[in-house]
Write a protein that holds these residues in place. Sequence first.
Motif, PDB file in Angstrom:
ATOM      1  N   GLY A  18       6.010   6.798   4.760  1.00 29.42           N
ATOM      2  CA  GLY A  18       4.947   5.416   4.829  1.00 29.42           C
ATOM      3  C   GLY A  18       3.682   6.153   5.055  1.00 29.42           C
ATOM      4  N   VAL A  19       2.825   5.604   4.758  1.00 27.28           N
ATOM      5  CA  VAL A  19       1.491   6.102   5.745  1.00 27.28           C
ATOM      6  C   VAL A  19       0.248   4.896   4.974  1.00 27.28           C
ATOM      7  CG1 VAL A  19       1.216   8.391   4.715  1.00 27.28           C
ATOM      8  CG2 VAL A  19       0.434   6.542   3.598  1.00 27.28           C
ATOM      9  N   LEU A  20      -0.511   4.169   6.431  1.00 25.75           N
ATOM     10  CA  LEU A  20      -0.982   3.421   6.081  1.00 25.75           C
ATOM     11  C   LEU A  20      -2.911   3.953   7.411  1.00 25.75           C
ATOM     12  CD1 LEU A  20      -2.296   0.630   5.923  1.00 25.75           C
ATOM     13  CD2 LEU A  20      -1.845   0.091   8.350  1.00 25.75           C
ATOM     14  N   PRO A  21      -3.731   4.252   6.088  1.00 25.62           N
ATOM     15  CA  PRO A  21      -5.019   4.849   6.471  1.00 25.62           C
ATOM     16  C   PRO A  21      -5.936   3.595   6.833  1.00 25.62           C
ATOM     17  CG  PRO A  21      -5.197   4.879   4.686  1.00 25.62           C
ATOM     18  CD  PRO A  21      -3.551   4.836   4.474  1.00 25.62           C
TER      19      PRO A  21
ATOM     20  N   GLY B 175      -6.995   0.777  -0.449  1.00 20.87           N
ATOM     21  CA  GLY B 175      -6.162   1.372   0.518  1.00 20.87           C
ATOM     22  C   GLY B 175      -4.578   0.695   0.797  1.00 20.87           C
ATOM     23  N   GLY B 176      -4.020   0.533   2.285  1.00 28.24           N
ATOM     24  CA  GLY B 176      -3.383  -0.938   2.285  1.00 28.24           C
ATOM     25  C   GLY B 176      -2.149   0.282   3.173  1.00 28.24           C
ATOM     26  N   ALA B 177      -1.078   0.136   3.224  1.00 28.43           N
ATOM     27  CA  ALA B 177       0.083   0.814   2.799  1.00 28.43           C
ATOM     28  C   ALA B 177       0.729   1.198   2.173  1.00 28.43           C
ATOM     29  CB  ALA B 177       1.117   0.230   4.036  1.00 28.43           C
ATOM     30  N   VAL B 178       1.100   2.732   2.603  1.00 29.02           N
ATOM     31  CA  VAL B 178       2.438   2.963   1.458  1.00 29.02           C
ATOM     32  C   VAL B 178       3.592   3.342   1.725  1.00 29.02           C
ATOM     33  CG1 VAL B 178       2.588   4.643  -0.289  1.00 29.02           C
ATOM     34  CG2 VAL B 178      -0.175   4.147  -0.263  1.00 29.02           C
ATOM     35  N   GLY B 179       4.712   2.854   1.220  1.00 27.35           N
ATOM     36  CA  GLY B 179       5.896   3.341   0.908  1.00 27.35           C
ATOM     37  C   GLY B 179       7.103   1.406   0.467  1.00 27.35           C
ATOM     38  N   ALA B 180       8.484   1.957   0.567  1.00 24.93           N
ATOM     39  CA  ALA B 180       9.257   0.519   0.824  1.00 24.93           C
ATOM     40  C   ALA B 180       8.648  -0.184   1.299  1.00 24.93           C
ATOM     41  CB  ALA B 180      10.653   1.660   1.470  1.00 24.93           C
TER      42      ALA B 180
ATOM     43  N   LEU C 200     -10.235  -3.811  11.661  1.00 26.15           N
ATOM     44  CA  LEU C 200     -10.675  -3.091  11.043  1.00 26.15           C
ATOM     45  C   LEU C 200      -9.804  -2.786   9.594  1.00 26.15           C
ATOM     46  CD1 LEU C 200      -9.239  -0.311  12.893  1.00 26.15           C
ATOM     47  CD2 LEU C 200      -6.874  -1.514  12.643  1.00 26.15           C
ATOM     48  N   VAL C 201      -9.739  -1.520   8.922  1.00 25.42           N
ATOM     49  CA  VAL C 201     -10.457  -1.836   7.386  1.00 25.42           C
ATOM     50  C   VAL C 201      -9.202  -0.377   7.357  1.00 25.42           C
ATOM     51  CG1 VAL C 201     -11.425  -2.073   5.264  1.00 25.42           C
ATOM     52  CG2 VAL C 201     -12.333  -2.992   7.862  1.00 25.42           C
ATOM     53  N   SER C 202      -8.307  -0.290   6.035  1.00 24.84           N
ATOM     54  CA  SER C 202      -7.816  -0.005   5.229  1.00 24.84           C
ATOM     55  C   SER C 202      -8.400   0.201   3.696  1.00 24.84           C
ATOM     56  CB  SER C 202      -6.098  -0.129   5.279  1.00 24.84           C
ATOM     57  OG  SER C 202      -6.273   1.527   3.751  1.00 24.84           O
ATOM     58  N   THR C 203      -8.986   1.044   3.126  1.00 27.94           N
ATOM     59  CA  THR C 203     -10.239   1.834   4.131  1.00 27.94           C
ATOM     60  C   THR C 203     -11.536   1.369   3.800  1.00 27.94           C
ATOM     61  OG1 THR C 203      -8.251   3.709   3.668  1.00 27.94           O
ATOM     62  CG2 THR C 203     -10.186   4.449   4.358  1.00 27.94           C
ATOM     63  N   PRO C 204     -12.787   1.988   5.075  1.00 25.76           N
ATOM     64  CA  PRO C 204     -13.960   1.697   4.642  1.00 25.76           C
ATOM     65  C   PRO C 204     -14.412   2.647   3.378  1.00 25.76           C
ATOM     66  CG  PRO C 204     -13.493   2.472   6.577  1.00 25.76           C
ATOM     67  CD  PRO C 204     -11.995   2.379   6.120  1.00 25.76           C
ATOM     68  N   PHE C 205     -15.128   2.197   3.048  1.00 28.98           N
ATOM     69  CA  PHE C 205     -16.313   3.402   2.045  1.00 28.98           C
ATOM     70  C   PHE C 205     -15.190   3.524   1.014  1.00 28.98           C
ATOM     71  CE2 PHE C 205     -18.374   3.772   5.871  1.00 28.98           C
ATOM     72  CZ  PHE C 205     -19.540   3.226   5.188  1.00 28.98           C
TER      73      PHE C 205
ATOM     74  N   PHE D 238      -6.200   8.685  -4.253  1.00 26.87           N
ATOM     75  CA  PHE D 238      -7.230   9.748  -3.390  1.00 26.87           C
ATOM     76  C   PHE D 238      -7.263   9.393  -2.098  1.00 26.87           C
ATOM     77  CE2 PHE D 238     -11.796  11.294  -3.124  1.00 26.87           C
ATOM     78  CZ  PHE D 238     -10.767  12.864  -3.030  1.00 26.87           C
ATOM     79  N   PHE D 239      -7.919   8.111  -2.024  1.00 25.87           N
ATOM     80  CA  PHE D 239      -8.502   7.558  -0.621  1.00 25.87           C
ATOM     81  C   PHE D 239      -7.106   6.861   0.288  1.00 25.87           C
ATOM     82  CE2 PHE D 239      -9.984   5.221  -4.368  1.00 25.87           C
ATOM     83  CZ  PHE D 239     -11.368   5.769  -4.226  1.00 25.87           C
ATOM     84  N   HIS D 240      -5.826   7.568  -0.152  1.00 23.99           N
ATOM     85  CA  HIS D 240      -4.913   7.606   1.518  1.00 23.99           C
ATOM     86  C   HIS D 240      -4.340   9.112   1.481  1.00 23.99           C
ATOM     87  CE1 HIS D 240      -3.749   3.552  -1.171  1.00 23.99           C
ATOM     88  NE2 HIS D 240      -3.109   3.401   0.247  1.00 23.99           N
TER      89      HIS D 240
END
Length: 343
Positions: A60-63, A85-90, A76-81, A29-31
């Motif tokens: 791939g995505v990285l918020p 978080g972090g990157a999603v993908g291969a 620089l945070v993935s993701t504050p609150f 949900f946080f992505h």
Amino acid sequence: MYQINTLALDDPKRTAWDAFVDQHQDGTFFHLCGWQLVLQQSMGHPTYYLYATEQDQIVGVLPLAWVKSKLFGNALVSTPFCVYGGAVGAPEVRRALEQKAVEIGRELGVDHVELRYRDAQDNDWLTRSQHATFGCELAEDDAAILAGIKKNQRALIRKALQTQMSWQLDSDNQDFYAIYSESLRNLGTPVFSKQLIDALQQVFPTQTEILTIRNGNEAVSSVFNFYYKNQVLPYYGGGKPVARELKSNDLMYYQLMCHAKNDKNCTFYDFGRSKLDSGAYSYKKHWGMQHQLLHYQFKLINATELSNLSPNNPKYQLFIKMWQKLPLAVSRWLGPKLAHYLG
């Protein structure tokens, strides 16, 4: 190999971003890209929502959001609150997105980049596992859900079920925010602005919900929940001082489990993260749920070591005790000015 882009608030790729998160097993949900709007509008944090494409398809995505404070650091945070978080993908896509995050972090002059992964990663970043997340599969009916809870905790819920307390879903957040802000004040923690809750309800109208326990006409416990991928996430919850005696928080979480199963077709209850050996960690263990260490990762940029913003840090103990003594009105006014940077 991969083209890495930055998502704009009016980007036509936003629908494709969420579709990718929806279908990927690591997407949470946080992505979802709606958080970009929430963080910018309610908190004022600049965002860098990165997505990688191959043949014009998102792979791939990285918020990311930039949280800068003289008191609490520059990151620089993935993701504050957010707890995940972090990157999603291969794996190779995640590494490319991570490298881009480091480049942005250097351009911004941050102390560090932080990626809130659930699982361990095969990279050269520093890993800090100070939190665990709890959860359980939701059984087929109310009785089975109750039976699956640890014995001592189950006894507290049975006791609460015998009272005249009732639960309901609230359409507005007035009672919730009043209870939650008082609960955080009593814990010695600054509360964020009500604008954050307003923004979450506006951006995710079908995926947010407030469940409140009332003792007669008095709201005594309330929890703000997220729904995603057949999971319910009780995210912000609290109770008035009388909640401990009434066991209304225990009733609240149990009723949420039943409601999520019966009315929302959820199959999993995500009880969220807690710091190891904290009071919240012990409380969740009493429910008998499975827990998993979280693997938050850091890349130092301008800092030489990681800061420790934990409330368990001895240097914050005086601040916590002072905050607990503040009048509620003062804590609700001053809290958002500090919590803004404590994501």
